[in-house]
Design an enzyme around this catalytic site. Structure first.
Site, short mmCIF file in Angstrom:
data_model
loop_
_atom_site.label_atom_id
_atom_site.label_comp_id
_atom_site.label_asym_id
_atom_site.label_seq_id
_atom_site.Cartn_x
_atom_site.Cartn_y
_atom_site.Cartn_z
N HIS A 1 0.82 -1.22 0.00
CA HIS A 1 0.00 0.00 0.00
C HIS A 1 0.85 1.27 0.00
O HIS A 1 0.36 2.35 -0.34
CB HIS A 1 -0.99 0.01 1.18
CG HIS A 1 -0.39 0.27 2.52
ND1 HIS A 1 -0.07 -0.73 3.40
CD2 HIS A 1 -0.07 1.43 3.14
CE1 HIS A 1 0.41 -0.20 4.51
NE2 HIS A 1 0.43 1.12 4.37
N SER B 1 4.61 2.63 8.03
CA SER B 1 4.29 1.47 7.19
C SER B 1 5.47 1.10 6.30
O SER B 1 6.03 1.95 5.61
CB SER B 1 3.07 1.76 6.32
OG SER B 1 1.91 1.83 7.09
N ASP C 1 0.38 -7.71 1.63
CA ASP C 1 0.75 -6.29 1.68
C ASP C 1 2.27 -6.11 1.69
O ASP C 1 2.80 -5.24 2.37
CB ASP C 1 0.13 -5.59 2.90
CG ASP C 1 0.11 -4.07 2.74
OD1 ASP C 1 0.30 -3.59 1.61
OD2 ASP C 1 -0.08 -3.36 3.75
#
Length: 462
Positions: A121, A223, A151
């Site tokens: 992402h 992230s 992911d």
């Protein structure tokens, strides 16, 4: 005699004065604190403590932090985000109406020649990727491969010098309560290190995934960053927080390193992710069916069904078996099983420990490729052809439609063989997924099928 008495008296007075002086000026006071509550007495310990105390002060984070910050990079994603307009309703998606957008996150260098692991992402829809090192050097990066299901993404930069990097640790050996560091770039604050402990393992979050949960502070921008232990081993890729505000509220989640490493190895070697599947269905806890069957309190994974031609089918696993262990990993819930299998490929053998009719059994199972899959866009559920299907339809390519969503119920698609999408042949479920991924929601799509009478049918969806 009088002289002896006088000397004795002087000695007594001198001893009293010495003792008093010691008590007054030299002796340290010791206190015993006791509390009485409901008849129990709690007394303080006489054991001396160090000035450093116990716990976090006895853990040295400095070496792990120093090594990690140099291997964690800042990732900038420049893209054009398309805005919906009323023209889309009349002319489809052909109208150009986009806004430049820059998103950012983190990444971890995993090899000296510039391979970097991050979250899918973080780099999704990127038109340009820029990497900034801890020493402020910047590089352009290219995407090597991605896996949206976990992911995880692999990107690469071209650097003339050898780069600092982190080695993957074994996330299966991570223990609850173990100290960890989260390193990343929250809110564009580069090289930020936070500390916490492993709060839980095998968290699913409803994503058919298996995360490490930690209370190390993680915020937007973290992230794709590193979760390391005090040895500096990479045990996870920070991925998500669960928060009503969008910021850290006490816990965060990371993809275990064993899963991330397997995904990266697959992308590098095969170009896509190779998934080893056991081939069972299960009954979730707290579901109506689990309560009806009286298995809601079962410790382990209750097998509700076994897929035909799967590894579980070949190993004679049965409905009603309760899986309690896979290799050396205890299984209490489906997330435990799923997390371990996520690091396995087709052809790998695992040892399943299960309870059958009250008896413990250990059964070796060879994992196979995924046999069933829900296709994108149209949401058909398809399975690879069994030997029985190939013989019945006299074919060796295609996939069998075993489930259709409600909006396609009237087309009579179930149990037919899907042969082509827009005149492109389908070999198996993986190829079917790739072809359906390319279908436009606004365009026209044709599918070619084979019915039980051996007749070809073509349907056009618009």
């Amino acid at each position: 005699m009088k002289r002896i008495a006088s000397l004795l008296l002087v000695a007594v007075f001198a001893g009293a004065i010495t003792l008093g002086a010691y008590k007054l000026f030299l002796e340290k006071e010791h206190f015993i604190v006791s509390e009485k509550a409901e008849g129990n007495v709690y007394q303080a310990s006489y054991t001396p403590t160090t000035a450093r105390g116990a716990g976090i002060n006895d853990v040295d984070f400095t070496v792990a932090a120093q090594n990690t910050v140099n291997a964690v990079v800042h990732v900038k994603n420049a893209s054009n985000r398309r805005r919906a307009s009323i023209a889309d309703f009349f002319y489809g998606s052909g109208q150009k109406n986009s806004t430049p957008s820059i998103a950012s996150g983190s990444g971890v260098i995993i090899s000296p020649d510039g391979y970097i692991v991050t979250n899918n992402h973080v780099i999704a829809n990127a038109e340009k990727l820029q990497i900034t090192m801890n020493n402020n050097k910047t590089y352009d990066a290219e995407v090597v491969g991605t896996d949206p299901n976990t992911d995880i993404a692999l990107i690469k930069i071209a650097a003339e010098e050898k780069l600092p990097y982190l080695a993957f640790g074994d996330s299966d050996n991570t223990k609850i309560g173990e100290w960890v560091l989260a390193v990343g770039n929250p809110f564009d604050l580069t090289s930020t290190v936070t500390a916490g402990i492993v709060s839980a393992k095998a968290r699913s979050l409803g994503r058919n995934q298996s995360f490490i949960q930690t209370d190390a502070a993680v915020n937007p921008g973290n992230s794709g960053g590193a979760l390391v232990n005090t040895n500096g081993d990479l045990i996870g890729i920070n991925t998500a927080i669960t928060s009503q505000t969008g910021s850290y509220v006490g816990y965060s989640f990371a993809v275990p390193s064993n899963i991330a490493k397997k995904v990266i190895d697959d992308i590098t070697e095969f170009g896509n992710v190779q998934k080893g599947v056991l081939g069972i269905s299960y009954i979730p806890r707290n579901s109506k069916l689990a309560i009806e069957k009286g298995i809601n309190e079962t410790d382990g994974v209750y097998i509700n069904g076994v897929e035909e031609d799967s590894g579980a089918y070949d190993a004679n696993l049965e409905e009603g078996d309760i899986i309690t262990k896979i290799d050396n990993i205890e299984v209490h819930k489906m997330a435990d099983l799923r997390g371990y299998l996520s690091a396995k490929r087709p052809g790998d053998e695992v040892r399943i420990t299960l309870i059958r009719d009250g008896n413990k059994k250990v059964i070796p199972v060879t994992l196979k490729k995924r046999n069933t899959m829900q296709l994108p866009v149209m949401n058909f559920v398809v399975k690879n052809l069994s030997k029985k299907d190939m013989k019945a339809f006299d074919i060796d390519k295609g996939v069998k439609i075993v489930g259709v969503p409600e909006r396609y119920q009237g087309y009579g698609l179930e149990d037919k063989i899907l042969l082509k999408v827009d005149d492109q042949e389908i070999k198996d479920v993986e190829q079917a997924k790739n072809l359906f991924d390319k279908i436009s929601k606004y365009g026209r799509t044709s599918i070619t099928m084979l019915n039980e009478d051996g007749e070809r049918e073509k349907l056009i969806f618009q």
